[in-house]
Design a protein around this motif. Structure first.
Motif, short mmCIF file in Angstrom:
data_model
loop_
_atom_site.label_atom_id
_atom_site.label_comp_id
_atom_site.label_asym_id
_atom_site.label_seq_id
_atom_site.Cartn_x
_atom_site.Cartn_y
_atom_site.Cartn_z
N LEU A 97 0.18 16.61 -37.67
CA LEU A 97 0.54 16.05 -36.35
C LEU A 97 -0.41 16.21 -35.20
CD1 LEU A 97 4.47 17.06 -36.22
CD2 LEU A 97 3.39 14.98 -36.46
N LEU A 98 -1.05 17.46 -35.32
CA LEU A 98 -2.25 17.63 -34.45
C LEU A 98 -3.27 16.74 -34.63
CD1 LEU A 98 -1.83 21.67 -34.00
CD2 LEU A 98 -1.08 20.00 -32.18
N GLU A 99 -3.77 16.63 -35.73
CA GLU A 99 -4.72 15.69 -36.35
C GLU A 99 -4.56 14.25 -35.62
OE1 GLU A 99 -6.05 18.13 -40.35
OE2 GLU A 99 -4.81 16.34 -40.39
N HIS A 100 -3.25 13.73 -35.97
CA HIS A 100 -2.96 12.78 -35.29
C HIS A 100 -2.97 12.66 -33.90
CE1 HIS A 100 -0.52 8.68 -35.25
NE2 HIS A 100 0.06 9.33 -34.18
N ALA A 101 -2.49 13.59 -33.16
CA ALA A 101 -2.40 13.63 -31.61
C ALA A 101 -4.13 13.64 -31.36
CB ALA A 101 -1.99 14.81 -31.12
N SER A 102 -5.00 14.27 -32.00
CA SER A 102 -6.20 14.17 -31.65
C SER A 102 -6.90 12.82 -31.84
CB SER A 102 -7.05 15.13 -32.34
OG SER A 102 -8.32 15.27 -31.82
N ARG A 103 -6.56 12.26 -32.91
CA ARG A 103 -6.92 10.80 -33.10
C ARG A 103 -6.61 9.97 -32.04
NH1 ARG A 103 -5.82 11.95 -38.27
NH2 ARG A 103 -3.87 10.86 -38.16
N GLU A 104 -5.34 10.03 -31.75
CA GLU A 104 -4.72 9.02 -30.79
C GLU A 104 -4.76 9.48 -29.15
OE1 GLU A 104 -3.12 6.15 -31.72
OE2 GLU A 104 -3.79 6.61 -33.64
N ARG A 105 -5.32 10.83 -29.07
CA ARG A 105 -5.47 11.27 -27.97
C ARG A 105 -4.37 11.54 -27.00
NH1 ARG A 105 -10.35 12.19 -26.24
NH2 ARG A 105 -10.25 11.78 -24.02
N LEU A 106 -3.46 12.09 -27.68
CA LEU A 106 -2.17 12.30 -27.35
C LEU A 106 -1.98 13.91 -26.75
CD1 LEU A 106 -0.09 10.92 -30.07
CD2 LEU A 106 -0.29 9.82 -27.78
N ARG A 107 -1.19 14.22 -25.75
CA ARG A 107 -0.83 15.52 -25.31
C ARG A 107 0.03 16.33 -26.09
NH1 ARG A 107 0.40 14.27 -19.14
NH2 ARG A 107 -0.52 12.36 -19.61
N VAL A 108 -0.13 17.61 -26.48
CA VAL A 108 0.82 18.29 -27.06
C VAL A 108 1.33 19.54 -26.43
CG1 VAL A 108 0.98 19.69 -29.27
CG2 VAL A 108 -0.49 17.57 -29.32
N MET A 109 2.67 19.72 -26.47
CA MET A 109 2.92 20.98 -25.90
C MET A 109 3.74 21.72 -26.75
SD MET A 109 5.84 21.62 -22.71
CE MET A 109 7.24 20.97 -23.56
N LEU A 110 3.36 23.06 -27.18
CA LEU A 110 3.81 24.11 -27.99
C LEU A 110 4.57 24.95 -27.20
CD1 LEU A 110 0.79 24.71 -30.03
CD2 LEU A 110 2.55 23.17 -30.60
N ILE A 111 5.82 25.36 -27.73
CA ILE A 111 7.02 26.07 -26.97
C ILE A 111 7.49 27.36 -27.98
CG2 ILE A 111 9.38 26.38 -26.08
CD1 ILE A 111 9.06 23.22 -25.26
N GLY A 112 7.21 28.46 -27.40
CA GLY A 112 7.48 29.55 -28.10
C GLY A 112 6.30 30.54 -28.83
N GLY A 113 6.54 31.44 -29.55
CA GLY A 113 5.66 32.27 -30.16
C GLY A 113 4.98 33.25 -29.21
N ALA A 114 4.36 34.25 -29.74
CA ALA A 114 3.65 35.48 -28.96
C ALA A 114 2.56 34.85 -28.37
CB ALA A 114 3.26 36.44 -29.89
N ALA A 115 2.06 35.41 -27.19
CA ALA A 115 0.99 35.08 -26.46
C ALA A 115 -0.29 35.13 -27.16
CB ALA A 115 0.77 36.01 -25.05
N GLU A 116 -0.30 36.31 -28.10
CA GLU A 116 -1.64 36.37 -28.82
C GLU A 116 -1.60 35.00 -29.80
OE1 GLU A 116 -5.17 37.68 -29.99
OE2 GLU A 116 -4.22 38.21 -28.44
N ILE A 117 -0.52 34.85 -30.40
CA ILE A 117 -0.76 33.52 -31.42
C ILE A 117 -1.31 32.09 -30.51
CG2 ILE A 117 0.69 31.86 -32.95
CD1 ILE A 117 2.24 34.51 -33.46
N ASP A 118 -0.69 32.03 -29.18
CA ASP A 118 -0.93 30.90 -28.44
C ASP A 118 -2.26 30.92 -28.03
OD1 ASP A 118 1.76 30.36 -28.35
OD2 ASP A 118 1.85 31.23 -26.29
N ARG A 119 -3.12 32.05 -27.74
CA ARG A 119 -4.30 32.10 -27.52
C ARG A 119 -5.36 31.78 -28.94
NH1 ARG A 119 -2.84 36.09 -24.14
NH2 ARG A 119 -2.86 37.79 -25.41
N LYS A 120 -4.74 32.15 -29.91
CA LYS A 120 -5.82 31.68 -31.12
C LYS A 120 -5.42 30.30 -31.62
CE LYS A 120 -5.25 36.49 -33.08
NZ LYS A 120 -5.00 37.26 -34.24
N SER A 121 -4.45 29.82 -31.07
CA SER A 121 -4.06 28.46 -31.59
C SER A 121 -4.98 27.28 -30.66
CB SER A 121 -2.70 28.08 -31.20
OG SER A 121 -1.82 28.77 -32.02
N VAL A 122 -5.37 27.72 -29.34
CA VAL A 122 -6.09 26.81 -28.47
C VAL A 122 -7.49 26.41 -29.18
CG1 VAL A 122 -7.30 26.60 -26.28
CG2 VAL A 122 -5.10 27.77 -26.60
N VAL A 123 -7.70 25.14 -29.21
CA VAL A 123 -8.91 24.75 -29.77
C VAL A 123 -10.16 24.13 -28.71
CG1 VAL A 123 -10.14 22.95 -31.48
CG2 VAL A 123 -8.06 23.65 -31.80
#
Length: 123
Positions: A97-123
């Motif tokens: 889904l994230l690859e598709h969003a990147s190709r289509e230039r779509l915004r993605v919102m992720l909800i939940g998870g620990a702050a540390e995981i959020d920081r590691k997830s940002v590309v």
């Protein structure tokens, strides 16, 4: 043609879909969004929470899509002769889904998870 009612495990409907058919439904929604499209990932921990919390179970039941993420959920379904095509790992679904969003230039919102995981997830 009559459709067979969806089989349940602990009163939660189990999907009988492949990764490809699940992605197809999600991509169709992305093209024509209406309201919320809630995807829940079913694993033993989720079922344990649902058994303790009726509101949480209702969220699982009412979700627009459920995926069988846990190996044990998949195995139990098979043992109980509940038709399930495959286990779909949430990480594989999200990667696609994230690859598709990147190709289509779509915004993605992720909800939940620990702050540390959020920081590691940002590309």
């Amino acid at each position: 043609m009559k459709t067979e009612p969806q089989k349940t495990l602990l009163s939660v409907p189990l999907p009988n879909e492949s990764l490809d058919s699940s992605l197809e439904k999600i991509f169709l929604y992305i093209k024509n969004p209406r309201g919320i499209f809630h995807i829940v990932s079913l694993n033993p921990e989720i079922f344990a929470l649902a058994e303790k919390n009726a509101k949480f179970k209702r969220v699982l039941v009412e979700a627009q899509m459920r995926i069988i993420d846990g190996t044990y959920v998949y195995r139990v379904a098979r043992l109980l002769k509940i038709p399930v095509q495959s286990r779909i790992q949430g990480v594989d679904l999200m990667k696609t889904l994230l690859e598709h969003a990147s190709r289509e230039r779509l915004r993605v919102m992720l909800i939940g998870g620990a702050a540390e995981i959020d920081r590691k997830s940002v590309v």
